[in-house]
Enzyme design. Structure first.
Site, PDB file in Angstrom:
ATOM      1  N   LYS A  13     -24.121  14.174 -60.899  1.00 30.81           N
ATOM      2  CA  LYS A  13     -24.218  15.422 -60.123  1.00 30.81           C
ATOM      3  C   LYS A  13     -22.949  15.653 -59.302  1.00 30.81           C
ATOM      4  O   LYS A  13     -22.421  16.752 -59.265  1.00 30.81           O
ATOM      5  CB  LYS A  13     -25.428  15.378 -59.165  1.00 30.81           C
ATOM      6  CG  LYS A  13     -26.772  15.188 -59.845  1.00 30.81           C
ATOM      7  CD  LYS A  13     -27.920  15.317 -58.862  1.00 30.81           C
ATOM      8  CE  LYS A  13     -27.987  14.229 -57.814  1.00 30.81           C
ATOM      9  NZ  LYS A  13     -28.262  12.877 -58.327  1.00 30.81           N
ATOM     10  N   ARG A  89     -35.305  16.756 -52.681  1.00 34.72           N
ATOM     11  CA  ARG A  89     -35.739  15.530 -53.349  1.00 34.72           C
ATOM     12  C   ARG A  89     -37.231  15.284 -53.196  1.00 34.72           C
ATOM     13  O   ARG A  89     -37.742  14.304 -53.731  1.00 34.72           O
ATOM     14  CB  ARG A  89     -34.998  14.338 -52.757  1.00 34.72           C
ATOM     15  CG  ARG A  89     -33.720  13.933 -53.520  1.00 34.72           C
ATOM     16  CD  ARG A  89     -33.010  12.924 -52.656  1.00 34.72           C
ATOM     17  NE  ARG A  89     -32.298  11.893 -53.325  1.00 34.72           N
ATOM     18  CZ  ARG A  89     -30.969  11.815 -53.386  1.00 34.72           C
ATOM     19  NH1 ARG A  89     -30.219  12.781 -52.917  1.00 34.72           N
ATOM     20  NH2 ARG A  89     -30.393  10.781 -53.938  1.00 34.72           N
ATOM     21  N   ARG A 128     -19.630   1.245 -60.209  1.00 34.18           N
ATOM     22  CA  ARG A 128     -18.914   2.348 -59.549  1.00 34.18           C
ATOM     23  C   ARG A 128     -18.051   1.889 -58.373  1.00 34.18           C
ATOM     24  O   ARG A 128     -18.494   1.160 -57.505  1.00 34.18           O
ATOM     25  CB  ARG A 128     -19.976   3.342 -59.053  1.00 34.18           C
ATOM     26  CG  ARG A 128     -19.442   4.580 -58.412  1.00 34.18           C
ATOM     27  CD  ARG A 128     -20.474   5.666 -58.397  1.00 34.18           C
ATOM     28  NE  ARG A 128     -21.494   5.499 -57.372  1.00 34.18           N
ATOM     29  CZ  ARG A 128     -22.363   6.443 -57.051  1.00 34.18           C
ATOM     30  NH1 ARG A 128     -22.354   7.604 -57.679  1.00 34.18           N
ATOM     31  NH2 ARG A 128     -23.267   6.237 -56.127  1.00 34.18           N
ATOM     32  N   ARG A 161     -19.913   1.696 -52.837  1.00 37.76           N
ATOM     33  CA  ARG A 161     -20.874   2.254 -51.890  1.00 37.76           C
ATOM     34  C   ARG A 161     -21.873   1.179 -51.487  1.00 37.76           C
ATOM     35  O   ARG A 161     -22.309   0.396 -52.312  1.00 37.76           O
ATOM     36  CB  ARG A 161     -21.618   3.423 -52.551  1.00 37.76           C
ATOM     37  CG  ARG A 161     -21.158   4.769 -52.039  1.00 37.76           C
ATOM     38  CD  ARG A 161     -21.750   5.895 -52.801  1.00 37.76           C
ATOM     39  NE  ARG A 161     -23.203   5.984 -52.718  1.00 37.76           N
ATOM     40  CZ  ARG A 161     -23.898   7.031 -53.140  1.00 37.76           C
ATOM     41  NH1 ARG A 161     -23.273   8.060 -53.663  1.00 37.76           N
ATOM     42  NH2 ARG A 161     -25.212   7.059 -53.046  1.00 37.76           N
ATOM     43  N   ARG A 172     -33.697   2.837 -55.618  1.00 36.85           N
ATOM     44  CA  ARG A 172     -33.400   4.277 -55.662  1.00 36.85           C
ATOM     45  C   ARG A 172     -34.000   4.913 -56.913  1.00 36.85           C
ATOM     46  O   ARG A 172     -34.474   6.044 -56.891  1.00 36.85           O
ATOM     47  CB  ARG A 172     -31.871   4.504 -55.604  1.00 36.85           C
ATOM     48  CG  ARG A 172     -31.330   4.302 -54.192  1.00 36.85           C
ATOM     49  CD  ARG A 172     -29.855   3.946 -54.200  1.00 36.85           C
ATOM     50  NE  ARG A 172     -28.996   5.013 -54.609  1.00 36.85           N
ATOM     51  CZ  ARG A 172     -27.747   4.836 -55.061  1.00 36.85           C
ATOM     52  NH1 ARG A 172     -27.238   3.615 -55.141  1.00 36.85           N
ATOM     53  NH2 ARG A 172     -27.014   5.859 -55.398  1.00 36.85           N
TER      54      ARG A 172
END
Ligand code: AMP
Length: 215
Positions: A13, A89, A128, A161, A172
């Site tokens: 996204k 969400r 990531r 992160r 998550r």
């Protein structure tokens, strides 16, 4: 027309939002970015949000509603098209959003969902890395930096992160399936949703989003 980019964490996204902002003039609004900024600045909102973000849980709807409302209160008069990334969400956040749209006379919205499997999400998020200096993104499973841990463009040390750990990624994903998926079903029923396969090249996905956009 406002756009809501929907999808599990790691579905791309943020990447697509940046392209849509740069090439099509949308104003990108990411609740995750707003929360990370508040946490970084150690504001009272940031302190309240941190424990949820670190554990991969959703920040309470009331807090999220306030930050979105404050941000849009500042920006809606710019008469631009907004691109929501990571919001709404929960079904409660959908209600908030619709109220905010009506209060600020923001017109309608379209929802585009990027479909990515759990397996792919785990692979993407666990590798990531990003550059805190110039914002470049890397991935140890796909696009490694030339020198380990260092940005190819500006040579700064790359960071991961804090919520991209194996345990938090799984949490998550769980939260996405239990609390966020019902939002997708709602958008599907209201006819505002287009689903796009999200596992191909970012340019191909961008073109699919463009084709899916109405008006
Ligand atoms: P993201 O950058 O969108 O993956 O969001 C990172 C984290 O911020 C999430 O795992 C949540 O803890 C929190 N967060 C972001 N957006 C929302 C939202 N709309 N509602 C609740 N929590 C959120």
């Amino acid at each position: 027309m406002n756009l809501i980019l929907f999808g599990p964490p790691g579905s791309g996204k943020g990447t697509q939002a940046k392209l849509l902002e740069k090439r099509m003039g949308f104003r990108h609004l990411s609740t995750g970015d707003l929360l990370r900024e508040a946490i970084e600045k150690d504001t009272s909102l940031g302190r309240k949000a941190k424990e949820y973000v670190d554990q991969g849980q959703l920040v309470p709807d009331g807090l999220i509603g306030s930050i979105v409302k404050i941000k849009l209160g500042d920006l809606h008069s710019e008469c631009v098209n907004f691109l929501f990334d990571g919001y709404p969400r929960t079904l409660e956040q959908v209600k908030q959003l619709e109220m905010i749209f009506s209060d600020f006379s923001m017109g309608s919205y379209q929802v585009i969902s990027l479909d990515v499997s759990d397996e792919e999400v785990i692979k993407r998020l666990s590798g990531r890395l990003s550059c805190p200096q110039c914002g470049s993104g890397y991935n140890l499973n796909y696009k490694k930096p030339e020198h380990s841990g260092m940005c190819d463009k500006c040579r700064s040390a790359l960071v991961r992160r804090s919520d991209d750990t194996q345990e938090t990624i799984r949490e998550r994903l769980k939260v996405y399936h239990h609390q966020t998926k019902p939002v997708l079903d709602y958008f599907d029923k209201t006819g505002t949703l287009t689903r796009i396969p999200g596992e191909s090249d970012e340019e191909i996905i961008f073109q699919s989003i463009k084709r899916a956009m109405k008006g």
